[in-house]
Design a protein around this motif. Structure first.
Motif, PDB file in Angstrom:
ATOM      1  N   ASP A 199       0.735  -1.227  -0.062  1.00 23.19           N
ATOM      2  CA  ASP A 199       0.163   0.015  -0.040  1.00 23.19           C
ATOM      3  C   ASP A 199       0.975   1.101  -0.106  1.00 23.19           C
ATOM      4  N   ILE A 200       2.130   0.973   0.235  1.00 26.94           N
ATOM      5  CA  ILE A 200       3.116   2.244   0.033  1.00 26.94           C
ATOM      6  C   ILE A 200       3.939   2.356  -1.047  1.00 26.94           C
ATOM      7  N   PHE A 201       3.683   1.342  -2.146  1.00 26.17           N
ATOM      8  CA  PHE A 201       4.588   1.200  -3.236  1.00 26.17           C
ATOM      9  C   PHE A 201       4.727   2.426  -4.042  1.00 26.17           C
ATOM     10  N   PHE A 202       3.573   3.179  -4.402  1.00 20.66           N
ATOM     11  CA  PHE A 202       3.642   4.553  -4.994  1.00 20.66           C
ATOM     12  C   PHE A 202       4.324   5.429  -4.336  1.00 20.66           C
ATOM     13  N   ASP A 203       4.174   5.533  -2.891  1.00 22.51           N
ATOM     14  CA  ASP A 203       4.869   6.653  -2.373  1.00 22.51           C
ATOM     15  C   ASP A 203       6.319   6.609  -2.331  1.00 22.51           C
ATOM     16  N   GLN A 204       6.988   5.348  -2.863  1.00 16.88           N
ATOM     17  CA  GLN A 204       8.501   5.284  -3.098  1.00 16.88           C
ATOM     18  C   GLN A 204       8.930   6.099  -4.191  1.00 16.88           C
ATOM     19  N   ILE A 205       8.046   6.476  -5.162  1.00 16.77           N
ATOM     20  CA  ILE A 205       8.622   6.896  -6.291  1.00 16.77           C
ATOM     21  C   ILE A 205       7.962   8.504  -6.363  1.00 16.77           C
ATOM     22  N   PHE A 206       7.334   8.803  -5.206  1.00 18.58           N
ATOM     23  CA  PHE A 206       7.019  10.194  -4.910  1.00 18.58           C
ATOM     24  C   PHE A 206       5.467  10.498  -5.679  1.00 18.58           C
ATOM     25  N   LEU A 207       4.994   9.367  -5.776  1.00 19.38           N
ATOM     26  CA  LEU A 207       3.430   9.405  -6.190  1.00 19.38           C
ATOM     27  C   LEU A 207       2.509   9.131  -4.996  1.00 19.38           C
ATOM     28  N   SER A 208       1.610   9.738  -4.473  1.00 16.20           N
ATOM     29  CA  SER A 208       0.752   9.397  -3.255  1.00 16.20           C
ATOM     30  C   SER A 208       0.250   8.133  -3.652  1.00 16.20           C
ATOM     31  N   SER A 209       0.259   7.389  -2.805  1.00 15.98           N
ATOM     32  CA  SER A 209      -0.608   5.923  -2.784  1.00 15.98           C
ATOM     33  C   SER A 209      -2.047   6.009  -2.837  1.00 15.98           C
ATOM     34  N   SER A 210      -2.604   7.305  -2.733  1.00 19.33           N
ATOM     35  CA  SER A 210      -4.071   7.533  -2.713  1.00 19.33           C
ATOM     36  C   SER A 210      -4.378   7.723  -4.438  1.00 19.33           C
ATOM     37  N   VAL A 211      -3.236   7.508  -5.288  1.00 16.64           N
ATOM     38  CA  VAL A 211      -3.607   7.425  -6.656  1.00 16.64           C
ATOM     39  C   VAL A 211      -4.729   6.100  -6.934  1.00 16.64           C
ATOM     40  N   ILE A 212      -4.463   4.967  -6.073  1.00 15.01           N
ATOM     41  CA  ILE A 212      -5.200   4.021  -6.296  1.00 15.01           C
ATOM     42  C   ILE A 212      -6.663   4.168  -5.870  1.00 15.01           C
ATOM     43  N   ASP A 213      -7.050   5.086  -5.078  1.00 19.67           N
ATOM     44  CA  ASP A 213      -8.197   5.419  -5.094  1.00 19.67           C
ATOM     45  C   ASP A 213      -9.039   5.909  -6.218  1.00 19.67           C
ATOM     46  N   GLN A 214      -8.615   6.259  -7.101  1.00 17.14           N
ATOM     47  CA  GLN A 214      -9.089   6.686  -8.621  1.00 17.14           C
ATOM     48  C   GLN A 214      -9.483   5.565  -9.368  1.00 17.14           C
ATOM     49  N   PHE A 215      -9.374   4.498  -9.021  1.00 16.95           N
ATOM     50  CA  PHE A 215      -9.814   3.163  -9.692  1.00 16.95           C
ATOM     51  C   PHE A 215     -10.895   2.454  -8.971  1.00 16.95           C
ATOM     52  N   THR A 216     -11.996   2.246  -9.494  1.00 18.29           N
ATOM     53  CA  THR A 216     -13.234   1.832  -8.790  1.00 18.29           C
ATOM     54  C   THR A 216     -12.816   0.205  -8.359  1.00 18.29           C
ATOM     55  N   PHE A 217     -12.172  -0.367  -9.157  1.00 16.61           N
ATOM     56  CA  PHE A 217     -11.971  -1.727  -8.813  1.00 16.61           C
ATOM     57  C   PHE A 217     -11.307  -2.276  -7.606  1.00 16.61           C
ATOM     58  N   PHE A 218     -10.305  -1.058  -7.050  1.00 18.04           N
ATOM     59  CA  PHE A 218      -9.637  -1.215  -6.046  1.00 18.04           C
ATOM     60  C   PHE A 218     -10.445  -0.739  -4.727  1.00 18.04           C
TER      61      PHE A 218
END
Length: 294
Positions: free
Chosen positions: A100-119
């Protein structure tokens, strides 16, 4: 309390790993051979997606059955319960697990996942059968990710993240227009996300729409209207389904008495919890537990 099935973290799995506990990916057939316990019921502490190019069977996610067929892709969030039942030996495809912190490691917020309905635990779209024309592009993305992992240089994580987002976007474009409400960024989608987050934080204590309406500074009628208009479900049904899901997870994963589960979910009258559970599932809690393991 004793658990009946395991919860896996990424570091528990034998697979191609980018980081010990952030990301892994593999061909599904190799993943299945190297991790025999995943054939049985289990839970993940990470995001999990699987795409099948060959095979038949049933994939059960949080007590809902989905077909396993070529072209089917599945999205799961941390905490969900699932298992596979294959009808034939030859199963092929791809699997990705990420923290759940994968995208934080490249300075993208992990909240980007919230943009996709299936997650989303409230989504009915955790499995999709992709159209024929998009399948080669999906396979290409998985293959690029596997090749990138072999390079493992300073750009690998960014390249993989970019390919994953491309995959999520391509799949999202396959969804019905109505199903993308949670990713639209409009007032209704923001409002519903706030409602869902409140349910996750409070469903054990708060069971009435008016409780959540108060936290959202709206009337119960307004909350119900937004849910009905966008999701074709009442606010009460959404809250109730989350409580029932947690009850099912506890019934099949712990050696807890029904009375203890009722108390954990803030039903201080066990008989009322039993009636509530049976009304909406058709089973008493004990019968649900027995039929699930039988």
């Amino acid at each position: 309390m004793e658990k009946k099935y395991p919860t896996f973290s990424i570091c528990n799995l034998v697979s191609n790993k980018l980081s010990k506990d952030l990301f892994n990916a593999d061909k599904f057939e190799g993943y299945l051979i190297n991790n025999p316990p995943i054939k049985n019921i289990h839970k993940h502490s990470f995001y999990h997606l699987v795409y099948f190019t060959k095979g038949k069977g049933v994939h059960t996610i949080d007590f809902t059955n989905y077909a396993i067929e070529a072209g089917c892709i599945y999205f799961m969030i941390p905490g969900q319960v699932h298992h596979w039942k294959f009808e034939e030996d030859e199963v092929e495809g791809y699997v990705i697990n990420f923290s759940d912190i994968f995208f934080d490691q490249i300075f993208l917020s992990s909240s980007v996942i919230d943009q996709f309905t299936f997650f989303n635990v409230f989504s009915d779209l955790q499995m999709l059968k992709l159209s024929e024309n998009i399948r080669p592009r999906i396979v290409e993305i998985f293959e690029i990710i596997l090749k990138e992992m072999a390079k493992s240089d300073e750009y690998t994580m960014m390249m993989i993240a970019a390919e994953m987002l491309r995959l999520f976007i391509l799949v999202s474009r396959e969804l019905p227009v109505k199903a993308t409400i949670l990713s639209n960024g409009n007032r209704s989608s923001v409002f519903l996300k706030q409602f869902f987050n409140l349910i996750e934080d409070n469903f054990k204590e708060l069971r009435l729409p008016k409780d959540y309406a108060s936290l959202l500074y709206v009337t119960s009628n307004h909350l119900n209207f937004v849910c009905k208009d966008n999701l074709n479900r009442s606010a009460g049904e959404i809250i109730r389904n989350r409580i029932l899901l947690e009850a099912k997870r506890m019934l099949v994963n712990y050696d807890l008495s029904v009375a203890n589960i009722a108390m954990e979910l803030s039903f201080f009258d066990t008989s009322y919890f039993i009636k509530f559970f049976k009304k909406y599932t058709g089973y008493t809690p004990d019968n649900f537990r027995k039929q699930y393991y039988s």
